[in-house]
Every structure is written in C-alpha cells, then in structure tokens.
Design a protein around this motif. Structure first.
Motif, PDB file in Angstrom:
ATOM      1  N   UNK A 268      -1.029  11.655   6.952  1.00 34.33           N
ATOM      2  CA  UNK A 268      -0.662  10.572   7.698  1.00 34.33           C
ATOM      3  C   UNK A 268      -0.067   9.624   6.778  1.00 34.33           C
ATOM      4  N   UNK A 269      -0.163   8.453   7.115  1.00 34.85           N
ATOM      5  CA  UNK A 269       0.425   7.289   6.483  1.00 34.85           C
ATOM      6  C   UNK A 269      -0.302   7.389   5.016  1.00 34.85           C
ATOM      7  N   UNK A 270       0.580   6.774   3.952  1.00 37.34           N
ATOM      8  CA  UNK A 270      -0.066   6.771   2.697  1.00 37.34           C
ATOM      9  C   UNK A 270      -0.940   5.761   2.593  1.00 37.34           C
ATOM     10  N   UNK A 271      -1.966   5.753   2.017  1.00 33.36           N
ATOM     11  CA  UNK A 271      -3.037   4.843   1.909  1.00 33.36           C
ATOM     12  C   UNK A 271      -2.836   3.885   1.003  1.00 33.36           C
ATOM     13  N   UNK A 272      -3.337   2.609   1.384  1.00 36.11           N
ATOM     14  CA  UNK A 272      -3.073   1.280   0.362  1.00 36.11           C
ATOM     15  C   UNK A 272      -4.194   1.474  -0.819  1.00 36.11           C
ATOM     16  N   UNK A 273      -3.862   1.578  -1.945  1.00 39.41           N
ATOM     17  CA  UNK A 273      -4.858   1.356  -3.250  1.00 39.41           C
ATOM     18  C   UNK A 273      -5.065  -0.105  -3.500  1.00 39.41           C
ATOM     19  N   UNK A 274      -6.388  -0.226  -3.582  1.00 40.11           N
ATOM     20  CA  UNK A 274      -6.937  -1.727  -3.778  1.00 40.11           C
ATOM     21  C   UNK A 274      -7.548  -1.546  -5.231  1.00 40.11           C
ATOM     22  N   UNK A 275      -7.534  -2.762  -5.762  1.00 35.35           N
ATOM     23  CA  UNK A 275      -7.869  -3.021  -7.132  1.00 35.35           C
ATOM     24  C   UNK A 275      -8.874  -4.508  -7.208  1.00 35.35           C
ATOM     25  N   UNK A 276      -9.906  -4.339  -7.928  1.00 34.02           N
ATOM     26  CA  UNK A 276     -10.601  -5.720  -8.278  1.00 34.02           C
ATOM     27  C   UNK A 276      -9.490  -6.685  -9.019  1.00 34.02           C
ATOM     28  N   UNK A 277      -9.305  -8.028  -8.603  1.00 32.42           N
ATOM     29  CA  UNK A 277      -8.276  -8.860  -9.003  1.00 32.42           C
ATOM     30  C   UNK A 277      -8.761  -9.351 -10.161  1.00 32.42           C
ATOM     31  N   UNK A 278      -9.244  -8.714 -11.338  1.00 32.20           N
ATOM     32  CA  UNK A 278      -9.992  -9.388 -12.563  1.00 32.20           C
ATOM     33  C   UNK A 278      -8.861 -10.127 -13.410  1.00 32.20           C
ATOM     34  N   UNK A 279      -7.738  -9.827 -13.505  1.00 34.80           N
ATOM     35  CA  UNK A 279      -6.685 -10.385 -14.287  1.00 34.80           C
ATOM     36  C   UNK A 279      -6.337 -11.739 -14.084  1.00 34.80           C
ATOM     37  N   UNK A 280      -6.457 -12.153 -12.868  1.00 36.33           N
ATOM     38  CA  UNK A 280      -5.828 -13.145 -12.324  1.00 36.33           C
ATOM     39  C   UNK A 280      -6.878 -14.433 -12.230  1.00 36.33           C
ATOM     40  N   UNK A 281      -7.891 -14.044 -12.384  1.00 30.28           N
ATOM     41  CA  UNK A 281      -9.056 -14.936 -12.062  1.00 30.28           C
ATOM     42  C   UNK A 281      -9.871 -15.275 -13.530  1.00 30.28           C
ATOM     43  N   UNK A 282      -9.639 -16.636 -13.691  1.00 31.23           N
ATOM     44  CA  UNK A 282     -10.270 -16.805 -15.211  1.00 31.23           C
ATOM     45  C   UNK A 282     -11.687 -17.668 -15.062  1.00 31.23           C
ATOM     46  N   UNK A 283     -12.440 -17.305 -16.340  1.00 30.75           N
ATOM     47  CA  UNK A 283     -13.671 -18.213 -16.426  1.00 30.75           C
ATOM     48  C   UNK A 283     -13.778 -18.817 -17.947  1.00 30.75           C
ATOM     49  N   UNK A 284     -14.667 -19.769 -17.999  1.00 33.10           N
ATOM     50  CA  UNK A 284     -14.857 -20.225 -19.365  1.00 33.10           C
ATOM     51  C   UNK A 284     -16.188 -20.124 -19.734  1.00 33.10           C
ATOM     52  N   UNK A 285     -16.373 -19.307 -20.867  1.00 31.24           N
ATOM     53  CA  UNK A 285     -17.862 -18.894 -21.421  1.00 31.24           C
ATOM     54  C   UNK A 285     -17.960 -19.966 -22.639  1.00 31.24           C
ATOM     55  N   UNK A 286     -19.282 -20.393 -22.516  1.00 28.47           N
ATOM     56  CA  UNK A 286     -19.613 -21.262 -23.748  1.00 28.47           C
ATOM     57  C   UNK A 286     -21.043 -20.808 -24.344  1.00 28.47           C
ATOM     58  N   UNK A 287     -20.798 -20.543 -25.753  1.00 30.99           N
ATOM     59  CA  UNK A 287     -22.124 -20.343 -26.495  1.00 30.99           C
ATOM     60  C   UNK A 287     -22.642 -21.488 -27.252  1.00 30.99           C
ATOM     61  N   UNK A 288     -23.677 -22.142 -26.855  1.00 27.60           N
ATOM     62  CA  UNK A 288     -24.146 -23.386 -27.484  1.00 27.60           C
ATOM     63  C   UNK A 288     -24.883 -23.105 -28.655  1.00 27.60           C
ATOM     64  N   UNK A 289     -24.590 -23.206 -29.577  1.00 29.16           N
ATOM     65  CA  UNK A 289     -25.376 -22.737 -30.897  1.00 29.16           C
ATOM     66  C   UNK A 289     -25.561 -24.231 -31.389  1.00 29.16           C
ATOM     67  N   UNK A 290     -26.688 -24.247 -32.664  1.00 28.11           N
ATOM     68  CA  UNK A 290     -27.179 -25.446 -33.284  1.00 28.11           C
ATOM     69  C   UNK A 290     -25.877 -25.652 -34.255  1.00 28.11           C
ATOM     70  N   UNK A 291     -25.155 -24.780 -34.659  1.00 24.65           N
ATOM     71  CA  UNK A 291     -24.297 -25.056 -35.687  1.00 24.65           C
ATOM     72  C   UNK A 291     -23.009 -25.126 -35.100  1.00 24.65           C
ATOM     73  N   UNK A 292     -22.505 -24.286 -34.388  1.00 29.30           N
ATOM     74  CA  UNK A 292     -21.608 -24.395 -33.469  1.00 29.30           C
ATOM     75  C   UNK A 292     -21.413 -24.044 -32.103  1.00 29.30           C
ATOM     76  N   UNK A 293     -20.490 -24.879 -31.660  1.00 24.81           N
ATOM     77  CA  UNK A 293     -20.380 -24.445 -30.054  1.00 24.81           C
ATOM     78  C   UNK A 293     -18.919 -23.690 -29.864  1.00 24.81           C
ATOM     79  N   UNK A 294     -19.264 -22.553 -29.387  1.00 21.98           N
ATOM     80  CA  UNK A 294     -17.888 -21.540 -29.109  1.00 21.98           C
ATOM     81  C   UNK A 294     -17.635 -21.724 -27.802  1.00 21.98           C
TER      82      UNK A 294
END
Length: 414
Positions: free
Chosen positions: A73-99
């Motif tokens: 039949x018709x060629x199926x559409x292929x889906x992918x998780x949109x991980x590259x376009x969605x950003x997050x901020x991660x913080x590691x709160x240490x006693x010496x440094x905050x990364x």
C-alpha cells in the motif's frame, strides 16, 4: 486494549495512558512506523494516528522523519522521538562547585558552566547562584529557538517527595528549606529536584545500565554516602522519599566516630570521603609521623582528604592502607545489607571515591564474599557508573525526561 466508548473521565485517563505508552515505544525504538505501533500495542489505527498527531503537533515530542518501505500500500510514515529539539537544564549542586549543563533529551551536553559554591553565604545566596546559572545557560545563542522544558536539580539531603521540602541537608547545614519556592523568583522554568543518589539511579535507568538491568542499586560514594534503588524498572523512594539513606545506617555501635547526621558508628562516618579524611587526620596528629601519606598531606598544605588517602593506599603506604581497608570493610557491610534486602541484579558505584576503580572494586568484592550466604547467593555484578563524574548531571536530566515521557511537563495540557 479496547477502543469502545467509556465515560468521559475514564476515556481521558485511558487516552493519557495510551499516549504515554506510544511515546515510550517511539523513544525506545528510535524509529518506528504507525503501522508497527498498531501491531505492537494492539490499538486501532485511528487511535494511533490521533495520538501520534497530538504528540507531533501539540506536545511537539515526536516528528515525522520520512517514509518507510511499502508492503503493498502507501509507504508508512516513520516517527521519531523529538529529543534533539527539546532542551533541559541539569544542575549538580555540590558543596564545592555548582555544575550546570544545557542538554537535549538524549543527554548530550550542549553547553556547560561551573561556578564555586558560596555555601558559607547561606541558602538564599546559593539559590541566587543557581538562578543565575540557569539564566546564563538558557539565554545564550545555542539555546535560542529551542524549547527548554525544565530544570532538573540534584541536591544532597533528605528531600520530601510529597512537600518538596529539603528537610535536612547535613553537608549544607540546611533544615526545612523550599528550593522550588526560592527558585520561582529567579526563573520561569519549571524546577524539579531530588536527592543526588536517587537521581544517579534514575539517570542509569533512563540513559545507562537500565538498558540491560531493571533491578539495581546505585551506591554514591563521595563526600557522603547514599543509595538509589530501582525495582522492576521504577525508582523506589519510600513513603516520604527517604529510601536509600545508606550512609546513615549504623554499622558499628561500638565506635564513637560521628557522622554529619549526628549519629555515631554510621557507614558515612566510617567510609565516606569525610569519614576517611577524619580517620587519617586522627592518625597523623603526631607531628613526627613519617611515610608517604604524611608527606602527601604536608605537600597539600596540611589538608587531609580521601583522594590523598586513596592514592597513598594504592602506592602501598601502611597507614593509608589500614584506613582504606577499614573503610571498605564497613562499606562491604552496608552494600551486603542492600543486596540481602533488595536482591538486585547489580550494584552500580558512583562518586568521587570510585576514582580508585579496580582497587576499590576488588577490595569490596572480597568483603562481600565474606558476608555471602553460601549457595543461596548468586554473584552480584559490581559495576562503575556509566557516566563517571557526570552521573549526578545525567540524573538531573533524567528527572525531566521522566516527567516528559509521563506527560507531566512540556507543551501538553492533558
């Protein structure tokens, strides 16, 4: 799952569950067609089309990346998780440094910053630093045009999962502080946080060892000691969120050494970074002490830390070896307790003390063998964290990914 009509409340709930199920499938598979989703889930084609269209156009978490091969039949559409376009901020709160790191949902670092923690200036100042770090990471050129979904923060301390209050952080000397309320004044992004050891386990689940193991315990060996528990592919946090406080269990009630918790004879008092440094400091009080450890401490302006003790032990210094072996023997008791309580597939070690790698692991395995229940015990793998010094940051990202995949954050309005 049946598509027949349900009462409105139930239909909304079922739709949400189906959407979460499909989103997880798309992320896990990397690339998948709608036809394959229908086959894998048992949902009807119209349901899969409607939900996938929502994930593409409304939540913006999925994209169409092309068409697959046709089987007639018709060629199926292929889906992918949109991980590259969605950003997050991660913080590691240490006693010496905050990364702080800006990352996409694949955990790939886009931008990184590190600043000294002004712990001596109190809670409000540290929150101000975190707010400034978030602003710096999200206002730069690399973040423009991207959806920054939220901030994940790894913090040392007892975090009440119900109230969000950090009830006690021995290393920061904080009691009953509300990180979320404080950061509300400093950023418009949603902020989520948890204990660093539990987040390390969550990071391994989503990005690391979780690909192969669904029942494991991470043991964070650093300035303090903590554990994160994953059972059947889900975090185990306990009623209030305090599960895994491994460092505060008492392993020798006859020893007066006191941990930051105020309890004597705890695993943290005897095996943590500060515990090892404290034991070494006591042994080196005599100014006439000689040997490699004493020389290394003197060349470090007289400051003793666990890294120096470990390096001296690896080089064969007798005092350092005695201290290190004692610390590992108590650690063996603590880890053995977790193994017997939770029966995990493996133990994953993280934190600054794991810099010794095989030196630590080999000694710990010997201790665990001493406590094994003979034939009842299968061999438990002792592994290093997948992410080394970035383990806490990956945990912070995973907190946001976990929210996204369960449709609790982002562009959805369910």
């Amino acid at each position: 799952m049946s598509d027949k009509k349900l009462p409105v409340g139930n239909s909304i709930y079922i739709n949400r569950l189906n959407k979460i199920r499909i989103l997880h499938l798309i992320r896990n598979e990397g690339k998948i067609s709608r036809a394959e989703i229908v086959k894998r889930t048992g949902l009807s084609a119209p349901t899969v089309t409607r939900i996938s269209d929502d994930l593409i156009n409304k939540e913006k978490l999925v994209s169409i990346i092309g068409k697959g091969e046709s089987s007639g039949g018709r060629r199926p559409k292929i889906l992918q998780f949109n991980s590259k376009e969605n950003y997050v901020v991660g913080i590691d709160l240490g006693t010496t440094f905050i990364r702080g790191v800006l990352s996409n949902l694949d955990g790939e670092f886009i931008m990184e910053r590190e600043i000294p923690t002004k712990i001596h200036k109190g809670f409000d100042k540290v929150m101000e630093q975190i707010g400034g770090l978030i602003d710096s990471l999200t206002s730069r050129e690399l973040a423009k045009g991207k959806d920054v979904l939220g901030v994940g923060l790894a913090v040392a301390g007892l975090v009440n999962k119900n109230s969000g209050i950090v009830e006690y952080s021995p290393v920061f000397k904080w009691k009953n502080v509300n990180v979320r309320e404080s950061l509300k004044e400093l950023t418009n992004l949603p902020v989520f946080y948890d204990n660093v050891s539990r987040l390390t386990a969550l990071g391994e689940l989503w990005y690391g060892i979780g690909k192969d193991c669904q029942n494991f315990i991470t043991v964070n060996l650093g300035y303090g000691i903590g554990a994160g528990i994953i059972a059947k592919g889900k975090p185990f946090s306990g009623v209030d969120g305090y599960a895994g406080e491994l460092g505060h269990i008492i392993v020798d009630q006859n020893i007066a050494s006191e941990g930051r918790s105020g309890l004597s004879g705890t695993l943290e008092a005897l095996s943590s970074g500060y515990g090892i440094a404290q034991m070494a400091s006591e042994r080196l009080k005599d100014a006439t002490k000689t040997g490699l450890l004493a020389k290394m401490v003197k060349s470090n302006a007289g400051e003793v830390d666990a890294k120096i003790v470990t390096e001296a032990a690896m080089a064969g210094d007798p005092i350092a070896l005695e201290i290190y072996d004692k610390a590992v023997s108590y650690l063996g008791i603590g880890v053995d307790t977790m193994i017997k309580l939770f029966n995990p597939e493996c133990i994953v070690l993280s934190g600054g003390l794991t810099g010794a790698k095989e030196f630590l692991t080999d000694k710990l395995k010997v201790e665990l063998e001493k406590h094994a229940m003979g034939k009842l015990n299968r061999e438990i793998q002792i592994l290093e964290s997948t992410f080394g010094e970035n383990a806490a940051l990956m945990g912070a990202f995973s907190l946001i990914l976990n929210k996204v995949l369960n449709l609790k954050i982002g562009n959805n309005h369910d």
